[in-house]
Design a protein around this motif. Sequence first.
Motif, PDB file in Angstrom:
ATOM      1  N   TYR B  46       0.851  -1.198   0.000  1.00 14.33           N
ATOM      2  CA  TYR B  46       0.000   0.000   0.000  1.00 14.33           C
ATOM      3  C   TYR B  46       0.885   1.246   0.000  1.00 14.33           C
ATOM      4  O   TYR B  46       1.878   1.317   0.730  1.00 14.33           O
ATOM      5  CB  TYR B  46      -0.918   0.007   1.231  1.00 14.33           C
ATOM      6  CG  TYR B  46      -1.967   1.095   1.149  1.00 14.33           C
ATOM      7  CD1 TYR B  46      -3.163   0.882   0.481  1.00 14.33           C
ATOM      8  CD2 TYR B  46      -1.752   2.352   1.722  1.00 14.33           C
ATOM      9  CE1 TYR B  46      -4.122   1.881   0.378  1.00 14.33           C
ATOM     10  CE2 TYR B  46      -2.705   3.357   1.623  1.00 14.33           C
ATOM     11  CZ  TYR B  46      -3.890   3.119   0.951  1.00 14.33           C
ATOM     12  OH  TYR B  46      -4.833   4.111   0.848  1.00 14.33           O
ATOM     13  N   ASP B  47       0.497   2.242  -0.800  1.00 11.53           N
ATOM     14  CA  ASP B  47       1.287   3.473  -0.895  1.00 11.53           C
ATOM     15  C   ASP B  47       0.818   4.474   0.173  1.00 11.53           C
ATOM     16  O   ASP B  47      -0.123   5.238  -0.045  1.00 11.53           O
ATOM     17  CB  ASP B  47       1.136   4.061  -2.301  1.00 11.53           C
ATOM     18  CG  ASP B  47       2.068   5.249  -2.529  1.00 11.53           C
ATOM     19  OD1 ASP B  47       2.735   5.670  -1.553  1.00 11.53           O
ATOM     20  OD2 ASP B  47       2.125   5.739  -3.663  1.00 11.53           O
ATOM     21  N   ASN B  51      -1.739   8.351   1.107  1.00 11.61           N
ATOM     22  CA  ASN B  51      -2.806   8.350   2.110  1.00 11.61           C
ATOM     23  C   ASN B  51      -2.183   8.130   3.486  1.00 11.61           C
ATOM     24  O   ASN B  51      -2.317   7.054   4.072  1.00 11.61           O
ATOM     25  CB  ASN B  51      -3.825   7.244   1.794  1.00 11.61           C
ATOM     26  CG  ASN B  51      -5.036   7.285   2.708  1.00 11.61           C
ATOM     27  OD1 ASN B  51      -5.337   8.317   3.315  1.00 11.61           O
ATOM     28  ND2 ASN B  51      -5.731   6.162   2.820  1.00 11.61           N
ATOM     29  N   PRO B  52      -1.476   9.157   3.991  1.00  8.91           N
ATOM     30  CA  PRO B  52      -0.779   8.967   5.263  1.00  8.91           C
ATOM     31  C   PRO B  52      -1.766   8.728   6.413  1.00  8.91           C
ATOM     32  O   PRO B  52      -2.814   9.368   6.477  1.00  8.91           O
ATOM     33  CB  PRO B  52      -0.035  10.297   5.472  1.00  8.91           C
ATOM     34  CG  PRO B  52      -0.250  11.110   4.251  1.00  8.91           C
ATOM     35  CD  PRO B  52      -1.364  10.512   3.459  1.00  8.91           C
ATOM     36  N   ALA B 181     -10.360   7.013   4.041  1.00  5.38           N
ATOM     37  CA  ALA B 181     -10.580   6.883   5.486  1.00  5.38           C
ATOM     38  C   ALA B 181     -10.775   5.415   5.862  1.00  5.38           C
ATOM     39  O   ALA B 181     -10.177   4.923   6.822  1.00  5.38           O
ATOM     40  CB  ALA B 181     -11.793   7.714   5.899  1.00  5.38           C
ATOM     41  N   LEU B 182     -11.601   4.701   5.091  1.00  2.11           N
ATOM     42  CA  LEU B 182     -11.798   3.277   5.370  1.00  2.11           C
ATOM     43  C   LEU B 182     -10.470   2.525   5.280  1.00  2.11           C
ATOM     44  O   LEU B 182     -10.162   1.685   6.118  1.00  2.11           O
ATOM     45  CB  LEU B 182     -12.827   2.685   4.405  1.00  2.11           C
ATOM     46  CG  LEU B 182     -14.289   2.897   4.818  1.00  2.11           C
ATOM     47  CD1 LEU B 182     -15.228   2.733   3.637  1.00  2.11           C
ATOM     48  CD2 LEU B 182     -14.694   1.945   5.946  1.00  2.11           C
ATOM     49  N   SER B 183      -9.670   2.867   4.265  1.00  2.83           N
ATOM     50  CA  SER B 183      -8.362   2.217   4.133  1.00  2.83           C
ATOM     51  C   SER B 183      -7.504   2.473   5.360  1.00  2.83           C
ATOM     52  O   SER B 183      -6.836   1.566   5.855  1.00  2.83           O
ATOM     53  CB  SER B 183      -7.621   2.721   2.891  1.00  2.83           C
ATOM     54  OG  SER B 183      -8.148   2.122   1.733  1.00  2.83           O
ATOM     55  N   GLN B 184      -7.521   3.704   5.855  1.00  3.26           N
ATOM     56  CA  GLN B 184      -6.668   4.009   7.005  1.00  3.26           C
ATOM     57  C   GLN B 184      -6.998   3.095   8.177  1.00  3.26           C
ATOM     58  O   GLN B 184      -6.106   2.560   8.832  1.00  3.26           O
ATOM     59  CB  GLN B 184      -6.825   5.481   7.403  1.00  3.26           C
ATOM     60  CG  GLN B 184      -6.201   6.411   6.388  1.00  3.26           C
ATOM     61  CD  GLN B 184      -5.914   7.784   6.963  1.00  3.26           C
ATOM     62  OE1 GLN B 184      -5.658   7.943   8.151  1.00  3.26           O
ATOM     63  NE2 GLN B 184      -5.956   8.796   6.118  1.00  3.26           N
TER      64      GLN B 184
END
Lengths: 232, 357
Positions: B46-47, B51-52, B181-184
């Motif tokens: 994942y990059d 998306n910090p 946001a869901l990925s975070q």
Amino acid sequence: MKSVILIILLPCFSMMAMGQTKLAFQMEWNGHQWHPDSSYQNAAGETLQINRLQFYTSQWKYINANNDTIDLTTAHFLMNAFAMASLSLPFDLPKNAKTVLFNVGVEKDKNTSGIQTGVLDPSLGMFWTWRTGYIMAKMHGVSSNAKTAGNRFSYEVGGFEPPFDAVRTIVLNLPSGKGSSNQTIIHTNLAAWFNGKHPIQISQTPNCHNAGKLAMLLADNYATLFSIVNQP
Amino acid sequence: MPIRLTIVSLIVLVFCCVGFIQKSNPLEVPTKVPFTVPKGWPEPVYDFKKNPLTKQGIALGKQLFYEVQLSKDGTISCGSCHQQFGAFNSYDHPLSHGIENTLTTRNAPALFNLAWQKAFMWDGGINHLDLQPLAPITAHNEMGESIEQVLNKLRKTAAYRKAFKAAFGDETINTQRMGKALSQFLLTMVSSNSKYDRVMNGTDSFSLPERLGYAIFKTKCTICHSEPLFTDFSYRNTGIPLEPYLNDFGRMTITQLAADSLKFKVPSLRNVEVSFPYGHDGRFFSLMNVFDHYRQSMQVGPTTDPILKNKLPLSNYEIGQLRAFLHTLTDSVFISDPRFAEPGTNTIGKLPIDQHN
């Protein structure tokens, strides 16, 4: 003071000298203006009415008199036959352009880098959520030849990876000495969707909802929709 | 005198306004959260640069994960079919339930270590974690909602406008931000605290059956279920015959290549003890079913993996030891971590009753 006015006016003069034109798509059916509330016959003799038609365009470029290929914009545009404003492109095409090029579809990079925004926002419905990928072009409608619920046909064409890459590059030569028209019309013959290169019959294949062979046939067809002809 | 007063009040007014402008700024910077790669693990795919992770982004992602408004009738959240006590699988469900008495066609996979996963779904059809939630949201037999409607519902909710602002700097709510946001939140769900991990770190030791099972595992299973993630993320046909009602050809649906017929993604075996049932359509209710499939009932066809062309011989003894080893892959810290728990639930730390293993 005079020089200030000149500086302001100079770009205007040079623009006029060079000349610029705007591009706009015009939806047609075999040479006649297409109307959303009319029924048409395709090459297979099937009567149909289109109730949704959208496609992406991107990678707009032109070739000038020196045979240089020059980018017009890096933006993507979602053309919608049911929204006139979407069919006029916002950038200027210099009048010394010999050829204009664009892609129908969305290139691989935008299909492989997560969620995009603007006209590429997946919420606009031109995106497959169950398998990643933009719907490059879609045509929905009804035809009594469609042996489906509600006689609906639904072509959603996509795929960005070989051997099923549905992006097509369109190359259109511009007529020379086309006078002072500020708008260049890209005639878009929707009839060719069904026979531009391959015969597509609604009775045989009323639906396309995945990348693959059928999508490639339809993509070959939509590559033939467009032409620019000498304007009177 | 009145002129002076006016000037003074104007100056005061301007200062007040300036004060307002400056006041709200420092609060809006999201707090960065580092992502820790467990020792000995590969780099995530994942990059994170795009998306910090931030405290506010993760919190918003968690809120969205447990948000029933994502479904058309407000009955289903992501957490409905991805339950923490089953390592975020659908506990004891071969197929999960969608809205209005629908059923899905595949077993909801357990969710963890997603930062290392390149493609999602059993067929690998989704190529980015941010995009993955759009599939269950829009599927008619899952949440059955349009993306636009979901966004509209979130935009109407003041708490979400505030949460999006906290995470992303302004109140804009769009598909990209929802996905990020869901990925975070999903990216923080790292499972690396099983007994197996402690043994590898040298802070614990295997019992005799676990050690014997590990040795058998390394000779018979690791080609596909490779350490430390316990999957190589490849797509393989393991001789699971076509289910005639589902007609699911797996990877072939995505690639349109006959060679990919009946191939499905190799699942991770981490938390396998708690993530039953097994298989892409949940047809195996227990580990014993799976062992029996490999040693006996699998059907070797043209696309079955070459390493399984003679099936996978397993003795009863080997199965006993393998099972002991597989149980060391259960991460009890992960499945009870309050960071991931549905707000307001009190089931934390309770293992589900294992009916099958």
